[in-house]
Design a protein around this motif. Structure first.
Motif: not given
Ligand code: HQG
Length: 181
Positions: A122-125, A167-172
């Protein structure tokens, strides 16, 4: 539980909470939460995990090197990594100035030309530090490239970011203009 079993349990739980909850009859809400008891019951129906209990889930989460799951009261969820079609709703936040993305060297030129895409998820990590990004990239290839994402600038230009864990961020997705190699 042996550490090899903890790893196997973590993989199985990740598959159910990130990718195919229906295969175990689990119902997840918009934020990805499901019943921990229902998960334990579903696991117990398999031969490998027929004797598992809730304490094993808690210990698997506590002993893991990564914060992949969150258990709260009777509810459990995956913090990132989802791929099922309906997806999960995450709370937005303003990211740090830079985030990092570790990937295979052979993917880097496509990413710097076309931007980061979520591919099967669903997301870029993205990672909050370079060393984590290196570990993420190593999963793909021994030739790792760590790309720098100008996250604050992207956010201020309208790209939405969501914390997964610390530590992990998400973006569409992340447009190429905010990615430096
Ligand atoms: C690549 C693990 C070409 C991207 C990790 C990556 C992470 C492109 C791959 C989490 C592209 C997707 C996620 C483009 C993206 N052209 N390649 N335009 N855009 N890619 O596995 O970030 O251990 O879905 O570089 O630690 O590697 O499972 O994402 O190589 O936190 O808890 O497409 O999974 O966590 O691969 O890893 P993935 P990821 P766990």
């Amino acid at each position: 539980m042996r550490s090899s079993d903890l790893t196997k349990l973590s993989r199985t739980v990740a598959r159910l909470l990130r990718h195919e909850p229906w295969s175990a009859g689990l119902e997840l809400d918009d934020e990805g939460w499901g019943s921990a008891d229902a998960l334990v019951q579903a696991l117990r129906r398999t031969r490998k995990w027929s004797r598992i209990d809730r304490r094993d889930l808690v210990s698997m989460i506590e002993r893991s090197d990564k914060a992949r799951f969150e258990i709260r009261g009777d509810r459990i969820r995956a913090l990132y990594g989802h791929s099922f079609p309906r997806g999960v709703t995450k709370a937005e936040a303003r990211p740090p100035e830079f985030l990092w993305h570790g990937t295979a060297q052979h993917s880097a030129s496509s990413i710097t030309s076309h931007g980061l895409r979520p591919m099967k998820r669903q997301f870029v990590h993205l990672s909050a530090d370079v060393s984590t990004a290196q570990v993420v990239g190593k999963r793909k290839s021994s030739e790792v490239v760590v790309l720098r994402i100008r996250a604050r600038e992207a956010h201020d230009a309208g790209v939405r970011f969501y914390p997964g864990n610390e530590i992990v961020w998400l973006a569409e997705s992340v447009p190429a203009e905010f990615i430096d190699d």
